[in-house]
Design a protein around this motif. Structure first.
Motif, PDB file in Angstrom:
ATOM      1  N   SER A  51     -58.364-102.171 -31.771  1.00 23.99           N
ATOM      2  CA  SER A  51     -56.994-101.933 -31.269  1.00 23.99           C
ATOM      3  C   SER A  51     -56.717-103.066 -30.360  1.00 23.99           C
ATOM      4  O   SER A  51     -57.562-103.235 -29.502  1.00 23.99           O
ATOM      5  CB  SER A  51     -57.198-100.592 -30.830  1.00 23.99           C
ATOM      6  N   SER A  52     -55.587-103.357 -30.620  1.00 24.92           N
ATOM      7  CA  SER A  52     -55.208-104.579 -29.789  1.00 24.92           C
ATOM      8  C   SER A  52     -53.608-104.630 -29.208  1.00 24.92           C
ATOM      9  O   SER A  52     -52.862-104.508 -30.141  1.00 24.92           O
ATOM     10  CB  SER A  52     -55.282-106.121 -30.749  1.00 24.92           C
ATOM     11  N   VAL A  53     -53.540-104.998 -28.082  1.00 22.65           N
ATOM     12  CA  VAL A  53     -52.194-105.195 -27.323  1.00 22.65           C
ATOM     13  C   VAL A  53     -52.402-106.634 -26.814  1.00 22.65           C
ATOM     14  O   VAL A  53     -51.287-107.083 -26.401  1.00 22.65           O
ATOM     15  CB  VAL A  53     -51.774-103.935 -26.001  1.00 22.65           C
ATOM     16  N   LEU A 137     -56.378 -98.495 -26.118  1.00 30.42           N
ATOM     17  CA  LEU A 137     -56.648 -97.083 -26.539  1.00 30.42           C
ATOM     18  C   LEU A 137     -55.315 -96.150 -26.304  1.00 30.42           C
ATOM     19  O   LEU A 137     -55.345 -95.249 -27.123  1.00 30.42           O
ATOM     20  CB  LEU A 137     -57.691 -96.515 -25.335  1.00 30.42           C
ATOM     21  N   ALA A 138     -54.613 -96.468 -25.163  1.00 32.01           N
ATOM     22  CA  ALA A 138     -53.318 -95.506 -25.196  1.00 32.01           C
ATOM     23  C   ALA A 138     -52.470 -95.722 -26.306  1.00 32.01           C
ATOM     24  O   ALA A 138     -51.882 -94.634 -26.697  1.00 32.01           O
ATOM     25  CB  ALA A 138     -52.741 -95.841 -23.783  1.00 32.01           C
ATOM     26  N   ALA A 139     -52.273 -96.990 -26.839  1.00 37.20           N
ATOM     27  CA  ALA A 139     -51.569 -97.363 -28.002  1.00 37.20           C
ATOM     28  C   ALA A 139     -52.005 -96.678 -29.310  1.00 37.20           C
ATOM     29  O   ALA A 139     -51.299 -96.005 -30.095  1.00 37.20           O
ATOM     30  CB  ALA A 139     -51.383 -98.742 -28.194  1.00 37.20           C
ATOM     31  N   SER A 140     -53.370 -96.653 -29.301  1.00 34.31           N
ATOM     32  CA  SER A 140     -53.686 -95.941 -30.446  1.00 34.31           C
ATOM     33  C   SER A 140     -53.871 -94.368 -30.562  1.00 34.31           C
ATOM     34  O   SER A 140     -53.631 -93.823 -31.385  1.00 34.31           O
ATOM     35  CB  SER A 140     -55.416 -96.345 -30.785  1.00 34.31           C
ATOM     36  N   ARG A 148     -49.419 -86.759 -23.790  1.00 33.14           N
ATOM     37  CA  ARG A 148     -48.898 -85.865 -22.971  1.00 33.14           C
ATOM     38  C   ARG A 148     -48.005 -86.547 -21.805  1.00 33.14           C
ATOM     39  O   ARG A 148     -48.373 -87.362 -21.175  1.00 33.14           O
ATOM     40  CB  ARG A 148     -49.727 -84.840 -22.139  1.00 33.14           C
ATOM     41  N   ASN A 149     -46.541 -86.168 -22.029  1.00 34.89           N
ATOM     42  CA  ASN A 149     -45.736 -87.175 -21.212  1.00 34.89           C
ATOM     43  C   ASN A 149     -45.772 -88.441 -21.395  1.00 34.89           C
ATOM     44  O   ASN A 149     -45.287 -89.321 -20.567  1.00 34.89           O
ATOM     45  CB  ASN A 149     -45.901 -86.756 -19.696  1.00 34.89           C
ATOM     46  N   ASP A 150     -46.252 -88.931 -22.501  1.00 30.74           N
ATOM     47  CA  ASP A 150     -46.485 -90.627 -23.030  1.00 30.74           C
ATOM     48  C   ASP A 150     -47.088 -91.334 -21.827  1.00 30.74           C
ATOM     49  O   ASP A 150     -46.864 -92.403 -21.478  1.00 30.74           O
ATOM     50  CB  ASP A 150     -45.034 -91.230 -23.194  1.00 30.74           C
ATOM     51  N   PHE A 151     -48.208 -90.651 -21.434  1.00 33.58           N
ATOM     52  CA  PHE A 151     -48.890 -91.137 -20.112  1.00 33.58           C
ATOM     53  C   PHE A 151     -50.371 -90.924 -20.219  1.00 33.58           C
ATOM     54  O   PHE A 151     -50.752 -89.847 -20.680  1.00 33.58           O
ATOM     55  CB  PHE A 151     -48.401 -90.780 -18.671  1.00 33.58           C
ATOM     56  N   TYR A 152     -51.068 -91.966 -19.868  1.00 36.10           N
ATOM     57  CA  TYR A 152     -52.545 -91.932 -19.971  1.00 36.10           C
ATOM     58  C   TYR A 152     -53.314 -92.178 -18.617  1.00 36.10           C
ATOM     59  O   TYR A 152     -52.916 -93.437 -18.178  1.00 36.10           O
ATOM     60  CB  TYR A 152     -53.065 -92.635 -21.041  1.00 36.10           C
ATOM     61  N   ASP A 153     -54.357 -91.373 -18.020  1.00 36.16           N
ATOM     62  CA  ASP A 153     -55.300 -91.749 -16.944  1.00 36.16           C
ATOM     63  C   ASP A 153     -56.351 -92.343 -17.543  1.00 36.16           C
ATOM     64  O   ASP A 153     -57.139 -91.315 -18.113  1.00 36.16           O
ATOM     65  CB  ASP A 153     -55.354 -90.809 -16.002  1.00 36.16           C
ATOM     66  N   ILE A 154     -56.629 -93.593 -17.600  1.00 36.56           N
ATOM     67  CA  ILE A 154     -57.990 -94.368 -18.043  1.00 36.56           C
ATOM     68  C   ILE A 154     -58.748 -94.345 -16.689  1.00 36.56           C
ATOM     69  O   ILE A 154     -58.742 -95.107 -15.771  1.00 36.56           O
ATOM     70  CB  ILE A 154     -57.836 -95.102 -18.890  1.00 36.56           C
ATOM     71  N   PHE A 155     -60.027 -93.747 -16.485  1.00 40.85           N
ATOM     72  CA  PHE A 155     -61.188 -93.740 -15.611  1.00 40.85           C
ATOM     73  C   PHE A 155     -62.047 -94.586 -16.151  1.00 40.85           C
ATOM     74  O   PHE A 155     -62.555 -94.503 -17.222  1.00 40.85           O
ATOM     75  CB  PHE A 155     -61.446 -92.593 -14.910  1.00 40.85           C
TER      76      PHE A 155
END
Length: 168
Positions: A51-53, A137-140, A148-155
């Motif tokens: 996966s790439s941005v 990851l968020a895009a995939s 959820r709400n088009d938002f991701y928290d990545i720790f």
């Protein structure tokens, strides 16, 4: 917005004999296929895809935080680099779904994941914060309707003692 591109590493294996398998990468990280989030069920987790941005990162879902944190940096960096090159990847990004609350117990805006990034050839075994990998990851996930709400928290960086939080 960056363009998102995905390549299915399972599919590519059918056409190239020299391509590393997901099992090859799991083995190098001290994991096995038993550590993978279920490939069946209602959630289609991005699994063994590049996966790439910006630069391709290979996504592999891990079934628990325990198993995610048990992964080890590749002991043979040269072998790891060759594995990554065989699938045109710049690193492996393993991730696990975690509860949607921050350290204070407050609900996060989006879905929450813990991740670890093992770069192909950066001179260090693991990166504590990788924006392009979190973005990929968020895009995939978004592409598959896992949002959820088009938002991701990545720790990330927790296993290294260098915790970071990336909002995408």
């Amino acid at each position: 917005h960056a363009q998102h591109v995905e390549t299915d590493c399972f599919r590519d294996k059918k056409f190239r004999n020299d391509t590393a398998t997901m099992e090859d990468f799991l083995d190098v990280l001290g994991l096995s296929t038993e550590d993978i989030s279920s490939l069946e069920g209602s959630i289609n987790w991005p699994t063994f895809i590049n996966s790439s941005v910006a630069r391709p990162k290979t996504l592999i879902p891990i079934k628990s935080l325990d198993r995610l944190h048990s992964a080890t940096s590749p002991a043979d960096p040269e072998k790891f680099c060759q594995l990554c090159e065989s699938i045109d990847s710049t690193g492996i990004y393993i991730y696990a779904k975690i509860g949607d609350a921050d350290a204070r117990g407050e609900e996060t805006k989006g879905l929450s994941f813990e991740a670890r990034q093992f770069p192909k050839s950066s001179g260090y075994g693991e990166d504590p914060a990788t924006g392009i990998a979190a973005g990929a990851l968020a895009a995939s996930l978004h592409k598959r309707g896992i949002t959820r709400n088009d938002f991701y928290d990545i720790f990330q960086g927790t296993a290294m003692g260098k915790p970071s939080r990336i909002g995408v």
